[in-house]
Enzyme design. Structure first.
Site, PDB file in Angstrom:
ATOM      1  N   GLY A  29       0.811  -1.212   0.000  1.00  0.00           N
ATOM      2  CA  GLY A  29       0.000   0.000   0.000  1.00  0.00           C
ATOM      3  C   GLY A  29       0.844   1.261   0.000  1.00  0.00           C
ATOM      4  O   GLY A  29       0.601   2.205  -0.778  1.00  0.00           O
ATOM      5  N   CYS A  39       2.134   0.117  13.272  1.00  0.00           N
ATOM      6  CA  CYS A  39       0.689   0.000  13.501  1.00  0.00           C
ATOM      7  C   CYS A  39       0.458  -0.514  14.921  1.00  0.00           C
ATOM      8  O   CYS A  39      -0.214  -1.518  15.145  1.00  0.00           O
ATOM      9  CB  CYS A  39       0.043  -0.913  12.471  1.00  0.00           C
TER      10      CYS A  39
END
Length: 433
Positions: free
Chosen positions: A251, A362
């Protein structure tokens, strides 16, 4: 005498139990696919049972502790997984009916050689649970988060934010996409709502991702809005060489290519890199792709920018992967911090003077975020913090901290849109010279 056919729904229950059993054993949760259950309705139901059991794990712990006075039987195969699926149905998914929960649980236990002797116990426990299901259903937000983690997060982010975390755990995550172009017709075709930048949100999940409009044409890719922040904040020179470390599934790589950089995507996992290559082909992007260890990789020519999406505890992804809440320990996090330091140290050897460095995880753990940023700033004399300013994140200004870092929380609403975002931390630095 011919063997009786299996009851309807038993195969679904057995496959769901096997997948949950693997997750309880420490594996990462991956939703069942068409290869596991070809029928779409069966697959949807099985995944619903598994995810409910995972999201309600702490509450099921409390219920099981009351129902099993002697604790979970040892070496009992899939007994625990079947029990959790059935309790999840009885207490939290009453629309599925109580009878099938009891009947299929007992039948499923009988099919497991390691658990079949516990069929009577399963029946008794579930009948007791059925009698108390109304009381168990009143648990609401109690027990959803591990107590130690809940206390730690309350200290870091406040009680109100953590209460919203619990709600986000139950609600799950919507589908966020990053658009390759900002054509309003694309937004309309997807039925999507704009978040910030080129991130949009699709609330309705009535179709597989690859059946959404313009998937095959490569006009968007799946990426949580928080995961889209780091690449957006890189400040390398226009057209400069950029290294995306720990890049798969791609991504951020796609974002960097879209921004006009000459991108090299590096990862140590061959299977994940193959997925990255497939994604890039669909999008029509052609970054250089390398399989290598980020702690040892040495480039021949320095890069103008390096983005490190470091391996971490991933506790910020609990909306999609509830199991991370129960699979992480202080020792796990300490080990990841050591790895993160090694990767940062090696990454700096690839960064040209004046180059931009992004460190991100994350994770909601300060050890992997704020503490790592402080370590980087205090360890490398030729690397200076390059604070992010709120104006760089229009629609998410509250995520920018006083130190100029980005701390995205599941309680935040990007662009004012509800249902939050993954937990994420981003710090930006620039090399002197």
């Amino acid at each position: 005498m011919s063997k009786k056919p299996d009851p309807a729904g038993l195969k679904l229950r057995l496959i769901a139990a096997q997948r949950l059993h693997a997750v309880l054993g420490g594996e990462h949760f991956v939703p069942l696919s068409a290869a596991d259950l070809p029928d779409g309705r069966d697959r949807s139901l099985a995944n619903r049972l598994i995810t409910t059991a995972l999201r309600r794990h702490g509450q099921l712990d409390a219920i099981i502790a009351e129902l099993l006075e002697k604790g979970m039987p040892a070496k009992s195969g899939t007994f625990e997984a079947i029990l959790r699926l059935s309790l999840a149905q009885l207490v939290f998914l009453p629309d599925l009916g109580a009878h099938s929960a009891l009947f299929l649980a007992v039948e499923a236990v009988k099919r497991d050689n390691k658990a079949r002797h516990l069929a009577g116990l399963m029946n008794a426990v579930l009948r007791s649970a059925q009698a108390n299901s109304a009381r168990y259903g009143l648990l609401e937000d109690e027990y959803l988060l591990p107590p130690a983690l809940e206390a730690k997060w309350q200290d870091a982010y406040g009680k109100d934010a953590v209460a919203a975390f619990a709600s986000a755990l139950i609600d799950g995550a919507p589908l966020d996409l990053t658009l390759k172009d900002n054509d309003p017709a694309l937004l309309e075709a997807l039925g999507a709502e704009k978040l910030i930048g080129d991130s949009v949100r699709v609330e309705t999940r009535d179709r597989p991702v690859d059946a959404l409009p313009f998937y095959a044409e490569g006009r968007w890719w799946v990426q949580d809005v928080s995961s889209a922040l780091p690449a957006r904040l890189l400040r390398a020179k226009p057209g400069g060489r950029v290294l995306d470390l720990c890049a798969a599934p791609g991504g951020k790589t796609a974002q960097l290519v879209k921004a006009g950089y000459d991108v090299t995507a590096l990862d140590s996992d061959a299977a994940r890199l193959e997925r990255l290559r497939q994604n890039m082909t669909r999008l029509g992007y052609a970054p250089a792709v390398l399989e290598a260890d980020a702690t040892a990789f040495q480039a021949q020519i320095a890069f103008d920018g390096v983005l490190i999406d470091a391996p971490c505890s991933a506790t910020g992804t609990f909306r999609r992967h509830p199991e991370v809440l129960w699979h992480r320990s202080a020792a796990d996090i300490a080990g990841r911090v050591r790895l993160q330091r090694q990767i940062v140290t090696q990454a700096l050897r690839q960064l040209a003077p004046g180059g931009s460095l992004i460190y991100c995880v994350c994770s909601l753990e300060p050890e992997e975020g704020e503490d790592m940023a402080a370590w980087i700033a205090g360890t490398f004399a030729d690397l200076a913090p390059a604070p992010v300013i709120p104006g760089e994140l229009t629609g998410l200004e509250t995520a920018v901290t006083e130190q100029g870092h980005v701390r995205a929380l599941p309680s935040m609403m990007p662009g004012g849109v509800a249902r939050g975002m993954d937990g994420f931390f981003v710090a930006r630095f620039q090399r002197n010279g």
